[in-house]
Design an enzyme around this catalytic site. Structure first.
Site, PDB file in Angstrom:
ATOM      1  N   ASN A   1       0.812  -1.229   0.000  1.00 21.36           N
ATOM      2  CA  ASN A   1       0.000   0.000   0.000  1.00 21.36           C
ATOM      3  C   ASN A   1       0.843   1.276   0.000  1.00 21.36           C
ATOM      4  OD1 ASN A   1      -2.523   1.669   0.812  1.00 21.36           O
ATOM      5  ND2 ASN A   1      -1.112   1.980   2.530  1.00 21.36           N
TER       6      ASN A   1
ATOM      7  N   TYR B   1       3.713   9.095 -11.306  1.00 20.31           N
ATOM      8  CA  TYR B   1       2.844   8.354 -10.379  1.00 20.31           C
ATOM      9  C   TYR B   1       1.918   7.422 -11.173  1.00 20.31           C
ATOM     10  CZ  TYR B   1      -0.917   7.523  -6.977  1.00 20.31           C
ATOM     11  OH  TYR B   1      -1.870   6.946  -6.161  1.00 20.31           O
ATOM     12  N   ALA B   2       1.254   7.977 -12.193  1.00 24.33           N
ATOM     13  CA  ALA B   2       0.304   7.174 -12.978  1.00 24.33           C
ATOM     14  C   ALA B   2       1.023   5.987 -13.628  1.00 24.33           C
ATOM     15  CB  ALA B   2      -0.366   8.050 -14.032  1.00 24.33           C
TER      16      ALA B   2
ATOM     17  N   LYS C   1       1.790   3.213 -11.190  1.00 28.20           N
ATOM     18  CA  LYS C   1       0.601   2.432 -10.831  1.00 28.20           C
ATOM     19  C   LYS C   1       0.167   1.522 -11.991  1.00 28.20           C
ATOM     20  CE  LYS C   1       0.059   3.952  -6.628  1.00 28.20           C
ATOM     21  NZ  LYS C   1       0.187   3.034  -5.484  1.00 28.20           N
TER      22      LYS C   1
HETATM   23  N1  NAD Z   1      -5.594   8.961  -1.620  1.00 26.56           N
HETATM   24  C1  NAD Z   1      -6.033   8.732  -2.847  1.00 26.56           C
HETATM   25  O1  NAD Z   1      -6.853   9.465  -3.386  1.00 26.56           O
HETATM   26  C2  NAD Z   1      -5.535   7.543  -3.628  1.00 26.56           C
HETATM   27  C3  NAD Z   1      -6.067   7.266  -4.886  1.00 26.56           C
HETATM   28  C4  NAD Z   1      -5.612   6.188  -5.604  1.00 26.56           C
HETATM   29  C5  NAD Z   1      -4.646   5.362  -5.059  1.00 26.56           C
HETATM   30  N2  NAD Z   1      -4.134   5.631  -3.836  1.00 26.56           N
HETATM   31  C6  NAD Z   1      -3.103   4.739  -3.314  1.00 26.56           C
HETATM   32  O2  NAD Z   1      -3.505   4.227  -2.054  1.00 26.56           O
HETATM   33  C7  NAD Z   1      -2.344   4.005  -1.253  1.00 26.56           C
HETATM   34  C8  NAD Z   1      -2.461   4.724   0.080  1.00 26.56           C
HETATM   35  O3  NAD Z   1      -2.669   6.095  -0.181  1.00 26.56           O
HETATM   36  P1  NAD Z   1      -2.943   7.159   0.973  1.00 26.56           P
HETATM   37  O4  NAD Z   1      -3.768   8.217   0.398  1.00 26.56           O
HETATM   38  O5  NAD Z   1      -3.392   6.465   2.209  1.00 26.56           O
HETATM   39  O6  NAD Z   1      -1.473   7.751   1.153  1.00 26.56           O
HETATM   40  P2  NAD Z   1      -0.722   8.330   2.422  1.00 26.56           P
HETATM   41  O7  NAD Z   1       0.279   9.292   1.925  1.00 26.56           O
HETATM   42  O8  NAD Z   1      -1.709   8.771   3.473  1.00 26.56           O
HETATM   43  O9  NAD Z   1       0.012   7.027   2.965  1.00 26.56           O
HETATM   44  C9  NAD Z   1       1.120   6.474   2.345  1.00 26.56           C
HETATM   45  C10 NAD Z   1       2.023   5.917   3.409  1.00 26.56           C
HETATM   46  O10 NAD Z   1       3.165   5.333   2.767  1.00 26.56           O
HETATM   47  C11 NAD Z   1       4.303   5.672   3.526  1.00 26.56           C
HETATM   48  N3  NAD Z   1       5.505   5.662   2.687  1.00 26.56           N
HETATM   49  C12 NAD Z   1       5.870   6.569   1.744  1.00 26.56           C
HETATM   50  N4  NAD Z   1       7.054   6.235   1.226  1.00 26.56           N
HETATM   51  C13 NAD Z   1       7.460   5.099   1.846  1.00 26.56           C
HETATM   52  C14 NAD Z   1       8.602   4.280   1.747  1.00 26.56           C
HETATM   53  N5  NAD Z   1       9.598   4.573   0.897  1.00 26.56           N
HETATM   54  N6  NAD Z   1       8.703   3.189   2.539  1.00 26.56           N
HETATM   55  C15 NAD Z   1       7.707   2.900   3.420  1.00 26.56           C
HETATM   56  N7  NAD Z   1       6.600   3.633   3.564  1.00 26.56           N
HETATM   57  C16 NAD Z   1       6.473   4.732   2.781  1.00 26.56           C
HETATM   58  C17 NAD Z   1       4.032   7.080   4.058  1.00 26.56           C
HETATM   59  O11 NAD Z   1       4.845   7.363   5.181  1.00 26.56           O
HETATM   60  C18 NAD Z   1       2.556   7.001   4.371  1.00 26.56           C
HETATM   61  O12 NAD Z   1       2.319   6.614   5.718  1.00 26.56           O
HETATM   62  C19 NAD Z   1      -1.154   4.464  -2.085  1.00 26.56           C
HETATM   63  O13 NAD Z   1      -0.612   3.358  -2.774  1.00 26.56           O
HETATM   64  C20 NAD Z   1      -1.782   5.428  -3.059  1.00 26.56           C
HETATM   65  O14 NAD Z   1      -1.028   5.576  -4.228  1.00 26.56           O
HETATM   66  C21 NAD Z   1      -4.556   6.705  -3.091  1.00 26.56           C
END
Ligand code: NAD
Length: 248
Positions: A89, A155-156, A159
């Site tokens: 995640n 980013y895109a 993913k």
């Molecule tokens: N929020 C959205 O709208 C959205 C939409 C589509 C996909 N996503 C995906 O869902 C997932 C969670 O997103 P979110 O919004 O909760 O993000 P977030 O930023 O709240 O959480 C991401 C977490 O990953 C951790 N992280 C970052 N780099 C890291 C690394 N190198 N090693 C270990 N941990 C690391 C961060 O510290 C953070 O706690 C991600 O994969 C994101 O791409 C989110």
């Protein structure tokens, strides 16, 4: 969706969606290894889960680091004897336009968002293969299918890589009874999207058939289903959870 007796690793467990997923897994009886770059976040989640009577451990690491990724899986096996579920995640995102993306930024996003998925899935697969079961779930994004409307191309693209890696691993892991799937959230109400600003969020929400962003809990519920025995005949699936934004 009972996960009693299961051991799960969730990366990025200190973030919005990771936290919701960890809490849900713990409520369903799983022991959850909370992994994140930031120590404070996962320690807070661990306390919340402990207050509810759940069991966790915390590991601080950079998921893109090969040694650290290998160690995360090995230390989980040493501590708990098994690994049933891996949730990839953790990710980072930026909104940089293509002409302003520096090569180092491109590499970092690809390393955190995609290389980590390969590294951790490889190590989990190594173990799950010998047991003849396991669940690997990775977080993709709607932007992987339609391009980044707000988020950057790096980013895109990372993913989109997660989607294709998921399908490839699903093919190779299926003979061993392992389910490999991805979840594709649309914009979700988190600090990541808060940072886009009110106007961008209002305009984007208007394009979503449900006219709102998803909640972290709604994404976590999809992850839970894929982690549970309720989805045991599902593999190679890229599950859209996006209020109708992308339908394919
Ligand atoms: N929020 C959205 O709208 C959205 C939409 C589509 C996909 N996503 C995906 O869902 C997932 C969670 O997103 P979110 O919004 O909760 O993000 P977030 O930023 O709240 O959480 C991401 C977490 O990953 C951790 N992280 C970052 N780099 C890291 C690394 N190198 N090693 C270990 N941990 C690391 C961060 O510290 C953070 O706690 C991600 O994969 C994101 O791409 C989110």
């Amino acid at each position: 969706m009972d996960l009693s007796g299961k051991v799960a690793i969730i990366t990025g467990a200190g973030g919005a969606i990771g936290r919701a997923t960890a809490r849900l897994f713990a409520q369903e009886g799983a022991t959850v290894v909370l992994a994140d770059l930031r120590k404070e976040g996962i320690e807070e989640v661990a306390r919340e889960i402990a207050d509810d009577g759940g069991k966790t451990s915390t590991v601080t690491l950079d998921v893109s680091d090969e040694q650290a990724a290998v160690h995360l899986v090995h230390s989980t096996l040493t501590a708990f004897g098994t690994l049933d579920i891996l949730v990839n995640n953790a990710a980072i995102s930026k909104e940089t336009p293509i002409l302003e993306i520096e090569a180092a930024d491109w590499d970092r996003i690809l390393a955190v968002n995609l290389r980590s998925v390969f590294l951790l899935s490889r190590e989990a697969f190594r173990h799950m293969k010998t047991r003849g079961r396991g669940k690997i779930i990775s977080m993709a994004s709607a932007s992987a299918k339609i391009g980044g409307l707000v988020v950057g191309a790096h980013y895109a693209a990372s993913k989109a890589g997660v989607i294709c890696f998921t399908k490839s691993l699903a093919l190779q892991a299926a003979p061993f009874g392992i389910n490999v799937n991805a979840v594709c959230p649309g914009p979700t109400r988190t600090p990541m999207t808060d940072a886009w600003g009110d106007k961008a969020n209002k305009d984007f929400a208007a394009k979503i058939p449900f006219k709102r962003y998803g909640e972290p809990q709604e994404i976590a519920e999809a992850v839970l289903w894929l982690a549970s025995e309720r989805s045991k005949y599902v593999t190679g699936e890229i599950l859209d959870v996006n209020g109708g934004l992308v339908m394919d």
